[in-house]
Design an enzyme around this catalytic site. Structure first.
Site, PDB file in Angstrom:
ATOM      1  N   ASP A  43       0.904  -1.145   0.000  1.00  0.00           N
ATOM      2  CA  ASP A  43       0.000   0.000   0.000  1.00  0.00           C
ATOM      3  C   ASP A  43       0.940   1.191   0.000  1.00  0.00           C
ATOM      4  OD1 ASP A  43      -1.483   2.278   0.932  1.00  0.00           O
ATOM      5  OD2 ASP A  43      -3.071   0.886   1.480  1.00  0.00           O
ATOM      6  N   HIS A  44       1.058   1.851  -1.146  1.00  0.00           N
ATOM      7  CA  HIS A  44       2.158   2.820  -1.250  1.00  0.00           C
ATOM      8  C   HIS A  44       2.008   4.007  -0.302  1.00  0.00           C
ATOM      9  CE1 HIS A  44      -0.395   5.132  -4.074  1.00  0.00           C
ATOM     10  NE2 HIS A  44       0.404   6.130  -3.854  1.00  0.00           N
ATOM     11  N   HIS A  64      -5.653   2.966   1.117  1.00  0.00           N
ATOM     12  CA  HIS A  64      -4.817   4.080   1.585  1.00  0.00           C
ATOM     13  C   HIS A  64      -5.435   4.841   2.762  1.00  0.00           C
ATOM     14  CE1 HIS A  64      -2.851   3.078  -2.051  1.00  0.00           C
ATOM     15  NE2 HIS A  64      -3.522   3.850  -2.864  1.00  0.00           N
ATOM     16  N   ASP A  94     -10.750   2.173  -4.723  1.00  0.00           N
ATOM     17  CA  ASP A  94      -9.452   2.611  -5.230  1.00  0.00           C
ATOM     18  C   ASP A  94      -8.605   3.290  -4.150  1.00  0.00           C
ATOM     19  OD1 ASP A  94      -7.629   3.041  -7.440  1.00  0.00           O
ATOM     20  OD2 ASP A  94      -8.172   5.166  -7.342  1.00  0.00           O
TER      21      ASP A  94
END
Ligand code: BG6
Length: 505
Positions: free
Chosen positions: A180-181, A243, A238
């Site tokens: 999960d950037h 995030h 998304d």
């Protein structure tokens, strides 16, 4: 810093956008920063019939993503990097790939340590894991083996569970790194440090002092060329499920007993499990809002509406804006509302967390209007990364007029410190076997448990889809539907053409 052992990175989907845009630039920066181990090679694999040289040309020499970076760099230094990159055209039968990996392992001394990066469509995660397994490449008798799995991790709670079960058939949980950037962003990690490395915030970090918490994630871009993917996903899947709930978990978690991966992730799971799942339609109706951007003019340029974007169904009800109000059912957060929103085509790109503190219990400077200007802690995730505290100061002069002043810290002031990009940091962590900033199976499932009923409600009910002009802060009147007041901190938008409030469904 931990030692990074010799290893090979095998990227599946190497001819795709992510490899050129994020992965190779991240590896280049690790090379430049001297973070790669002595023996390190990258083997790109995908269907395209490229050679090693084609791969090097596309992802380094001719790459628009490295163009700026490589402008004045010594040619030998760039060749030194290119020499670490190889490519394998992938066939149905993975035995050729296996042979190549084994041969390269011997040739370059990568000590049987392999990371397999899944930069491929989620539909093939399972078959890819099986292929790796069938070739015996999962086996840790000699060296370690890890897989990095890109998002989206599942499409719903059920599919996420199935995917976890499928991956666990071939790999053990500690071998699986779900990326999960956002967790790779310095400012997201700084949430932990702000909370747990200071003694001044933690005593206030609870329902006694915090009135509400706001998280905004805004992007100025639309869906760009990803209409096909996005129309089946939407803002909730998304951005929110992964995030934003990761950010929320760091805001609400209890102090872990230490800083290792399991200690931190145990607390995050506990936190995510304490989100109050909304199940009845009335609650869902009152606490969730979805919207979709419609055509507009921004700075004199016509901007398409979402339904006109390539790959998007002209009757789509997929949300490009999602705002959710929710509560956290535990001792610390009881009754504190959380407002979280994410959207495309907003006036600007910004992600921030705002902790709104309660007013002083007894107001002695009433005439100064301080009631409306409570203390806020703003944690700016991006851009202008930093932390800001808004507090009251006396305006010089007669009487006690109070105004808000800012105490701020900006990361840019740390001019001498290189701040790694998210992918750099996360790749380096995976290389060192540190999973702290990767999501665990139960963490992903706990997030889906909260999101699933909202998705189902939006799919199956007559919940409205509000239109908002590309370039404004979402369906503003719709924002007011939450609690009857606009809760958000919105910088003013500069809009030429605003059709205002409208309902699309
Ligand atoms: C990705 C989403 O995960 O994050 C994109 O799929 C989004 O739709 C992107 O644009 C945003 O990332 P960042 O780091 O630019 O905020």
């Amino acid at each position: 810093m931990d030692k990074t052992e010799n290893q090979m990175l095998i990227i599946f989907g190497a001819s795709g956008d992510l490899t050129a845009r994020k992965l190779i630039p991240a590896i280049y920066n690790l090379y430049k920063g001297n973070h790669l181990p002595e023996n390190y090679v990258v083997l790109g694999a995908s269907r395209s019939a490229w050679s090693d040289d084609d791969f090097r040309k596309k992802v380094v020499e001719e790459s628009k993503y490295l163009e700026e970076e490589l402008k004045d760099v010594d040619k030998d230094f760039i060749s030194g990097f290119c020499n670490k990159l190889f490519y394998h055209p992938l066939k149905e039968d993975y035995s050729c790939l296996n042979e190549r990996i084994i041969k390269m392992n011997g040739e370059f001394g990568t000590d049987d340590n392999f990371i397999f990066y899944f930069s491929v469509p989620p539909a093939i995660y399972e078959s890819l894991a099986k292929n790796i397994y069938d070739q015996g490449l999962h086996n840790e008798d000699k060296g370690w083996k890890r897989i990095i799995v890109e998002k989206p991790f599942g499409y719903s709670l059920e599919t996420a569970k199935k995917l976890n079960i499928a991956l666990h058939k071939y790999f053990k949980e500690p071998q699986i790194f779900r990326i999960d950037h956002y967790l790779g962003k310095e400012t997201v990690q700084n949430l932990l440090v702000t909370r747990f490395a200071n003694s001044i915030f933690e005593p206030l970090w609870n329902r006694n002092y915090i009135r509400h918490v706001e998280v905004t994630n805004a992007e100025s871009v639309g869906v760009e060329k990803r209409g096909g993917y996005y129309d089946n996903s939407g803002a909730l899947r998304d951005m929110f499920q992964n995030h934003l709930l990761q950010i929320v978990s760091l805001i609400i978690m209890e102090p872990p007993i230490g800083s290792n991966a399991e200690e931190i992730r145990n607390e995050k799971v506990k936190a995510l499990k304490s989100l109050r799942v909304m199940t009845d339609d009335k609650t869902l109706h009152e606490n969730t809002i979805r919207g979709q951007y419609v055509a507009s003019v921004i700075d004199g340029e016509n901007v398409k509406g979402y339904r006109e974007e390539e790959g998007v169904d002209p009757n789509s009800t997929t949300e490009t804006y999602a705002a959710i109000k929710f509560f956290v059912d535990n001792w610390r957060w009881a009754d504190v509302p959380f407002y979280v929103r994410t959207a495309k085509r907003m006036p600007t790109k910004v992600t921030e967390v705002v902790i709104h503190f309660k007013s002083p219990h007894h107001q002695i400077f009433k005439e100064s209007g301080i009631i409306d200007k409570d203390n806020k802690l703003v944690i700016r995730i991006q851009p202008d990364e930093g932390v800001l505290i808004k507090f009251g100061v006396k305006v010089p002069g007669q009487g006690f007029r109070v105004e808000r002043a800012n105490l701020d810290f900006y990361y840019s002031s740390l001019a001498d410190t290189y701040v790694m990009t998210a992918y750099e940091r996360l790749l380096l962590d995976a290389m060192q076997g540190d999973a702290t900033l990767y999501a665990r199976a139960d963490e992903v499932e706990a997030a889906w448990e909260f999101v699933d009923p909202i998705l189902n409600f939006w799919k199956n009910s007559d919940a409205k889809v509000y239109g908002y002009s590309a370039g404004v802060w979402g369906p503003e009147n719709a924002d007011d539907l939450i609690d009857g007041v606009a809760m958000w901190r919105n910088p003013s938008a500069n809009l030429a053409d605003d059709p205002g409030f409208c309902v699309l469904k």
